[in-house]
Structures are given as C-alpha cells and as structure tokens.
Design a protein around this motif. Structure first.
Motif, PDB file in Angstrom:
ATOM      1  N   ALA A 142       0.848  -1.203   0.000  1.00  0.00           N
ATOM      2  CA  ALA A 142       0.000   0.000   0.000  1.00  0.00           C
ATOM      3  C   ALA A 142       0.879   1.248   0.000  1.00  0.00           C
ATOM      4  N   PRO A 143       1.606   1.483  -1.106  1.00  0.00           N
ATOM      5  CA  PRO A 143       2.503   2.641  -1.153  1.00  0.00           C
ATOM      6  C   PRO A 143       1.714   3.946  -1.171  1.00  0.00           C
ATOM      7  N   PRO A 144       2.366   5.064  -0.846  1.00  0.00           N
ATOM      8  CA  PRO A 144       1.657   6.344  -0.913  1.00  0.00           C
ATOM      9  C   PRO A 144       1.180   6.611  -2.336  1.00  0.00           C
ATOM     10  N   THR A 145       0.017   7.223  -2.441  1.00  0.00           N
ATOM     11  CA  THR A 145      -0.552   7.527  -3.756  1.00  0.00           C
ATOM     12  C   THR A 145      -0.668   9.025  -4.009  1.00  0.00           C
ATOM     13  N   GLU A 146      -0.408   9.811  -2.997  1.00  0.00           N
ATOM     14  CA  GLU A 146      -0.501  11.264  -3.146  1.00  0.00           C
ATOM     15  C   GLU A 146       0.814  11.894  -2.715  1.00  0.00           C
ATOM     16  N   LEU A 171      12.639  12.435  -4.554  1.00  0.00           N
ATOM     17  CA  LEU A 171      12.410  11.176  -3.841  1.00  0.00           C
ATOM     18  C   LEU A 171      10.918  10.967  -3.607  1.00  0.00           C
ATOM     19  N   SER A 172      10.219  12.026  -3.231  1.00  0.00           N
ATOM     20  CA  SER A 172       8.768  11.941  -2.986  1.00  0.00           C
ATOM     21  C   SER A 172       8.022  11.481  -4.228  1.00  0.00           C
ATOM     22  N   ARG A 173       8.312  12.105  -5.356  1.00  0.00           N
ATOM     23  CA  ARG A 173       7.628  11.722  -6.600  1.00  0.00           C
ATOM     24  C   ARG A 173       7.931  10.270  -6.959  1.00  0.00           C
ATOM     25  N   GLY A 174       9.159   9.825  -6.697  1.00  0.00           N
ATOM     26  CA  GLY A 174       9.540   8.454  -7.010  1.00  0.00           C
ATOM     27  C   GLY A 174       8.860   7.417  -6.132  1.00  0.00           C
ATOM     28  N   LEU A 175       8.406   7.812  -4.946  1.00  0.00           N
ATOM     29  CA  LEU A 175       7.772   6.865  -4.028  1.00  0.00           C
ATOM     30  C   LEU A 175       6.293   6.618  -4.316  1.00  0.00           C
TER      31      LEU A 175
END
Length: 186
Positions: A142-146, A171-175
């Motif tokens: 359940a990775p972050p979606t936003e 890094l945020s966008r890549g996650l």
C-alpha cells in the motif's frame, strides 16, 4: 518442526541459512505461505555483491492469479520470487522466527531497524524481503498515492538512509505507487 533437511542448511544464531543459493522462486513462495503455521519468516540474504535486478515482468503464474494487493505477505512472496527468478544477484534463503516480518532485524541484533519497519509495515504494508549487511529491500502493498503523503515517507526514508540520491521532492515523486523500497548503506 521441520524446516528443511539438515543437509540443505544450518542455524547461524537466530537465522537458519541455506548452504547454497536458492534457485527455485516457488521455494520462497512456499516459505511465505507456511509462515502463519511456522512463524519463520523467509528473508533473502545476498550471497555476494550488492545490487538489485532491473524491473522485470516475471511473476510466477500461480502467484499472479492468487495475489491479493491487500495481503502484504502475499505481495512479499511475489517480490522475493521475482528476485530469485532473475538469478542476479544470487541469494541464500534465511528463516527467522518472528511474530511479524518487521521483527526479523531485531532477532538478528538490529532493534532500531525493526522499530522503523513496524511503523512502515502498519502504515504501508511494507514487508521485509531481503536483508544483507549493507542493503535491505521491502515489498510495499500500500505505497503512498498522493504527493503530500509521499513527502512524509520520503523524509523518513532520508532519515533512515541518508545517502538516498536526489532531492526530497524527487524522492517523494519516485515513491508514489512504488511497490519496492530498496535501501543501501555504504
């Protein structure tokens, strides 16, 4: 309880390790399926070198049909099977008695890592798949979606592993929706 024939491996403190590299992806899937009964979480241990295989499309057919994206352990089984199917780098199978996968590092003398993994396991379904001396991989159901959620976890990742390349926004966008988190320490 029988783990495997003694000729295939032995105990090294808190971890049972195969003597040779694991070549059958289904063997990992089987250990994941047995975890609720045995309480022995399978972890892949690099046999040499660092690195992660490139993204591939292989997923064992039985796992593809059975996967439940809401089942972090099933997701981890698939991730481990994919790593093994790519045969690079080579991994040995380790089995560690634990109440939950996040407790494996604590059983191996790394309690600080387990504390962080418990939080990620609860919030993101992040489940330990591979643990080496200088690297670790988690399967994330359940990775972050936003972006605003990803920014929080990116900051946690940077605190956990300061040498992750890129800026915090990168890094945020890549996650976002990333189902494998890989950490390396040098």
């Amino acid at each position: 309880m029988t783990i495997a024939p003694a000729a295939l491996g032995s105990w090294h403190g808190e971890i049972w390790l195969t003597d040779s590299v694991l070549t059958d992806p289904h063997a990992y899937l089987d250990r994941v399926a047995e975890y609720p009964r045995t309480r022995l979480w399978p972890v892949l241990v690099p046999s040499g070198g660092l690195g992660i295989p490139p993204e591939v499309s292989f997923v064992p057919e039985s796992a593809r049909r059975a996967v439940d994206r809401h089942d972090p352990q099933a997701e981890a089984g698939i991730t481990g099977a994919v790593l093994l199917a790519n045969k690079r780098p080579a991994y040995r199978l380790g089995l560690v008695e634990a109440n939950r996968p996040a407790d494996v590092p604590a059983r191996l003398g790394r309690p600080g890592i387990s504390a962080i993994l418990r939080s990620w396991e609860d919030r993101f379904g992040a489940t330990l798949v591979m643990l080496g001396a200088r690297e670790m991989m988690l399967s994330v159901s359940a990775p972050p979606t936003e972006l605003h959620h990803a920014l929080v976890i990116a900051n946690e990742h940077r605190s956990f592993c300061p040498r992750i390349p890129g800026t915090l926004p990168q890094l945020s966008r890549g996650l976002i929706r990333l189902r494998r988190w890989h950490f390396r320490w040098h």
